[in-house]
Design an enzyme around this catalytic site. Structure first.
Site, PDB file in Angstrom:
ATOM      1  N   ASP A  72       0.843  -1.202   0.000  1.00 31.99           N
ATOM      2  CA  ASP A  72       0.000   0.000   0.000  1.00 31.99           C
ATOM      3  C   ASP A  72       0.880   1.255   0.000  1.00 31.99           C
ATOM      4  OD1 ASP A  72       0.864  -0.204   2.589  1.00 31.99           O
ATOM      5  OD2 ASP A  72      -1.122  -0.142   3.515  1.00 31.99           O
ATOM      6  N   SER A  73       2.212   1.048  -0.030  1.00 30.96           N
ATOM      7  CA  SER A  73       3.127   2.163  -0.276  1.00 30.96           C
ATOM      8  C   SER A  73       2.880   2.742  -1.671  1.00 30.96           C
ATOM      9  CB  SER A  73       4.590   1.726  -0.126  1.00 30.96           C
ATOM     10  OG  SER A  73       4.820   0.523  -0.842  1.00 30.96           O
ATOM     11  N   ASP A 113      -1.031  -6.039  -0.158  1.00 31.72           N
ATOM     12  CA  ASP A 113      -1.485  -5.415   1.088  1.00 31.72           C
ATOM     13  C   ASP A 113      -2.995  -5.255   1.084  1.00 31.72           C
ATOM     14  OD1 ASP A 113       0.466  -4.844   3.016  1.00 31.72           O
ATOM     15  OD2 ASP A 113       1.250  -3.163   1.842  1.00 31.72           O
ATOM     16  N   LYS A 142      -1.243  -9.343   2.816  1.00 28.68           N
ATOM     17  CA  LYS A 142      -0.498  -8.892   4.000  1.00 28.68           C
ATOM     18  C   LYS A 142      -1.405  -7.986   4.821  1.00 28.68           C
ATOM     19  CE  LYS A 142       3.159  -5.855   3.815  1.00 28.68           C
ATOM     20  NZ  LYS A 142       2.684  -4.725   4.639  1.00 28.68           N
ATOM     21  N   GLU A 185      -1.559  -5.580   8.612  1.00 30.62           N
ATOM     22  CA  GLU A 185      -0.805  -4.953   9.703  1.00 30.62           C
ATOM     23  C   GLU A 185      -1.511  -5.181  11.037  1.00 30.62           C
ATOM     24  OE1 GLU A 185      -0.092  -0.828   8.824  1.00 30.62           O
ATOM     25  OE2 GLU A 185       0.879  -1.275   6.915  1.00 30.62           O
ATOM     26  N   GLU A 199       8.918  -4.145  10.715  1.00 28.93           N
ATOM     27  CA  GLU A 199       9.372  -2.864  10.174  1.00 28.93           C
ATOM     28  C   GLU A 199       9.914  -1.960  11.280  1.00 28.93           C
ATOM     29  OE1 GLU A 199       6.681  -1.023   7.415  1.00 28.93           O
ATOM     30  OE2 GLU A 199       7.812   0.860   7.381  1.00 28.93           O
TER      31      GLU A 199
END
Ligand code: KIV
Length: 271
Positions: free
Chosen positions: A51-52, A90, A120, A122, A189
């Site tokens: 999602d970057s 993501d 993925k 978080e 991270e």
């Protein structure tokens, strides 16, 4: 003619084998067909449609604005290019926090509409129900702990996480929980290298670090950062392998000059 190629594809099983034999896992982001093709042909193990994309593709300040539809667009472009790497996508902010049924339908959309291999997510204990429900549908999940950019407004800054004992203990607990729940790996991270090493040695699943030191099972970087396309972002953990922004500016300046000087196109470049 066989529709299957001879290439040995990277699967979550292959990643576990790599951890067992101590072979490091190399992961990079990609968001489009052309870049994904180059990275896959170079032999990368995992391509993350991160999602970057919200930052490096769309120019947002955080990863929060990117939508599920936009992630699906990026991921399906990447998947069309990839023959070998495992493609992980993501789940964007808002698509899985708080409601595990919505989380499952977001993950199913990603798998059906993109052809990617895993998602993925978080977070730790707070997203356990969503992780479980997605795993129960046979969708592999990669966890993400430490600095989790979707929670930037909770953290307030992008500084190193888990330096204090309480946060470090919670991170270790969450990592164990994600492994027990069935995640095939975890991204850590921006946390102290020693803590990341402890997690990697305690867990059987591969631990991929970004700003988490060398004692983990693999590394991930954002492709635009490691190629030097982004110019303003230079955290300590980032190694730039190229200065592509300068090279591109040089090439574009040469093109502009050739057009202005009536040097391009020449006779050989014309019909
Ligand atoms: O979105 C992303 O690119 C990521 C990596 C930084 C791990 O989550």
């Amino acid at each position: 003619m066989s529709v299957h190629s001879d290439i040995r594809k990277i699967t979550t099983h292959v990643l576990h084998e790599m951890k067992l034999r101590g072979e490091k896992i190399a992961m990079l982001t990609a968001y489009d067909y052309s870049m994904a093709k180059i990275i896959d042909q170079s032999g990368i193990d995992i391509i993350l449609v991160g999602d970057s994309a919200s930052n490096v593709m769309a120019g947002h300040e955080s990863t929060l604005p990117i939508t599920l539809d936009e992630m699906i667009y990026h991921a399906s472009s990447v998947v069309r290019a990839v023959k070998r790497a495992l493609v992980v996508v993501d789940l964007p902010f808002g698509s899985y926090q708080g409601n595990s049924k919505l989380a499952l339908s977001a993950a199913i959309r990603i798998m059906k509409e993109t052809g990617a291999h895993a998602v993925k997510m978080e977070g730790g204990a707070e997203i356990k129900e969503s992780v479980e429900r997605i795993l129960s549908a046979g969708i592999p999940v990669l966890g993400h702990l430490g600095l989790t950019p979707q929670s930037i407004h909770k953290f307030g800054t992008y500084v190193v996480r888990a330096k204090e004992d309480a946060e470090a203990e919670k991170l270790v607990e969450d990592a164990h929980l994600l492994e027990e729940t069935g995640c095939f790996g975890i991204v850590l991270e921006k946390i102290p290298a020693k803590l990341a090493g402890k997690v990697a040695s305690e867990l059987r699943i591969p631990i991929i670090g970004i700003g988490a030191g060398s004692q983990v099972d693999g590394q991930v970087l954002v492709i635009h950062d490691m190629l030097g396309i982004t110019q303003e972002f230079s955290p300590r953990f980032l190694r730039r392998y190229h200065n592509l922004s300068e090279e591109m500016k040089g090439a574009v300046s040469n093109y502009i000059k050739d057009v202005k000087d009536c040097d391009f196109p020449n006779d050989q470049e014309s019909y």
